[in-house]
Design a protein around this motif. Structure first.
Motif, PDB file in Angstrom:
ATOM      1  N   UNK A   1      52.234  20.118   8.145  1.00  0.00           N
ATOM      2  CA  UNK A   1      53.291  19.723   9.078  1.00  0.00           C
ATOM      3  C   UNK A   1      52.818  19.910  10.519  1.00  0.00           C
ATOM      4  N   UNK A   2      52.146  21.035  10.805  1.00  0.00           N
ATOM      5  CA  UNK A   2      51.632  21.276  12.153  1.00  0.00           C
ATOM      6  C   UNK A   2      50.586  20.239  12.536  1.00  0.00           C
ATOM      7  N   UNK A   3      49.715  19.869  11.605  1.00  0.00           N
ATOM      8  CA  UNK A   3      48.696  18.857  11.879  1.00  0.00           C
ATOM      9  C   UNK A   3      49.329  17.510  12.195  1.00  0.00           C
ATOM     10  N   UNK A   4      50.333  17.122  11.417  1.00  0.00           N
ATOM     11  CA  UNK A   4      51.007  15.843  11.652  1.00  0.00           C
ATOM     12  C   UNK A   4      51.717  15.865  13.000  1.00  0.00           C
ATOM     13  N   UNK A   5      52.386  16.966  13.324  1.00  0.00           N
ATOM     14  CA  UNK A   5      53.065  17.073  14.620  1.00  0.00           C
ATOM     15  C   UNK A   5      52.056  16.979  15.764  1.00  0.00           C
ATOM     16  N   UNK A   6      50.902  17.629  15.616  1.00  0.00           N
ATOM     17  CA  UNK A   6      49.856  17.560  16.641  1.00  0.00           C
ATOM     18  C   UNK A   6      49.401  16.115  16.838  1.00  0.00           C
ATOM     19  N   UNK A   7      49.157  15.444  15.719  1.00  0.00           N
ATOM     20  CA  UNK A   7      48.703  14.049  15.803  1.00  0.00           C
ATOM     21  C   UNK A   7      49.777  13.179  16.454  1.00  0.00           C
ATOM     22  N   UNK A   8      51.014  13.388  16.063  1.00  0.00           N
ATOM     23  CA  UNK A   8      52.101  12.578  16.618  1.00  0.00           C
ATOM     24  C   UNK A   8      52.262  12.825  18.122  1.00  0.00           C
ATOM     25  N   UNK A   9      52.117  14.062  18.555  1.00  0.00           N
ATOM     26  CA  UNK A   9      52.308  14.401  19.963  1.00  0.00           C
ATOM     27  C   UNK A   9      51.111  14.038  20.828  1.00  0.00           C
ATOM     28  N   UNK A  10      49.905  13.995  20.260  1.00  0.00           N
ATOM     29  CA  UNK A  10      48.695  13.864  21.065  1.00  0.00           C
ATOM     30  C   UNK A  10      47.895  12.596  20.827  1.00  0.00           C
ATOM     31  N   UNK A  11      48.384  11.699  20.089  1.00  0.00           N
ATOM     32  CA  UNK A  11      47.586  10.518  19.763  1.00  0.00           C
ATOM     33  C   UNK A  11      48.374   9.259  20.071  1.00  0.00           C
ATOM     34  N   UNK A  12      47.913   8.526  21.076  1.00  0.00           N
ATOM     35  CA  UNK A  12      48.575   7.280  21.433  1.00  0.00           C
ATOM     36  C   UNK A  12      48.460   6.242  20.327  1.00  0.00           C
ATOM     37  N   UNK A  13      47.375   6.320  19.556  1.00  0.00           N
ATOM     38  CA  UNK A  13      47.199   5.353  18.473  1.00  0.00           C
ATOM     39  C   UNK A  13      48.308   5.493  17.428  1.00  0.00           C
TER      40      UNK A  13
END
Length: 112
Positions: free
Chosen positions: A86-98
């Motif tokens: 869940x933390x990894x997905x949140x990080x990706x969602x918050x930090x990845x424009x793609x």
């Protein structure tokens, strides 16, 4: 056929004309009668019903307790893994424009 002896032992007679598998089944059936102390009972229908019903052997309580502990450990491990994911997905969602772009395209199509 099972015959109780005077000394408290039993004699089991098995039909020699049966194949090996049937002889083993007959032996197991006779042993159920001995183990269930069926020679002291009078209701033949009940005796045969119990002898022909395969009930699983009860397991010691410790087997169940060990199984519960193992399942609890497995559950905790899965729970920790889910939190990490869940933390990894949140990080990706918050930090990845793609990811945001892909989400936008999924929701609204190719028109930006």
């Amino acid at each position: 056929m099972v015959v109780p002896n005077e000394d408290g032992s039993y004699t089991i007679f098995i039909n020699a004309g049966l194949n090996r598998e049937s002889q083993l089944k007959a032996y197991e059936h006779a042993m159920k009668h001995i183990e269930n102390d069926d020679f002291q009972k009078t209701d033949v229908q009940e005796i045969e019903y119990i002898a022909h019903t395969s009930l699983p052997k009860p397991e010691p309580a410790q087997v169940y307790l060990d199984r519960i502990k193992r399942l609890q450990r497995d559950r905790q491990k899965i729970k920790r893994q889910m939190e990490q994911d869940k933390k990894r997905v949140e990080f990706i969602m918050d930090n990845c424009d793609l990811f945001k772009l892909a989400e936008h395209r999924y929701l609204y199509g190719e028109d930006l």
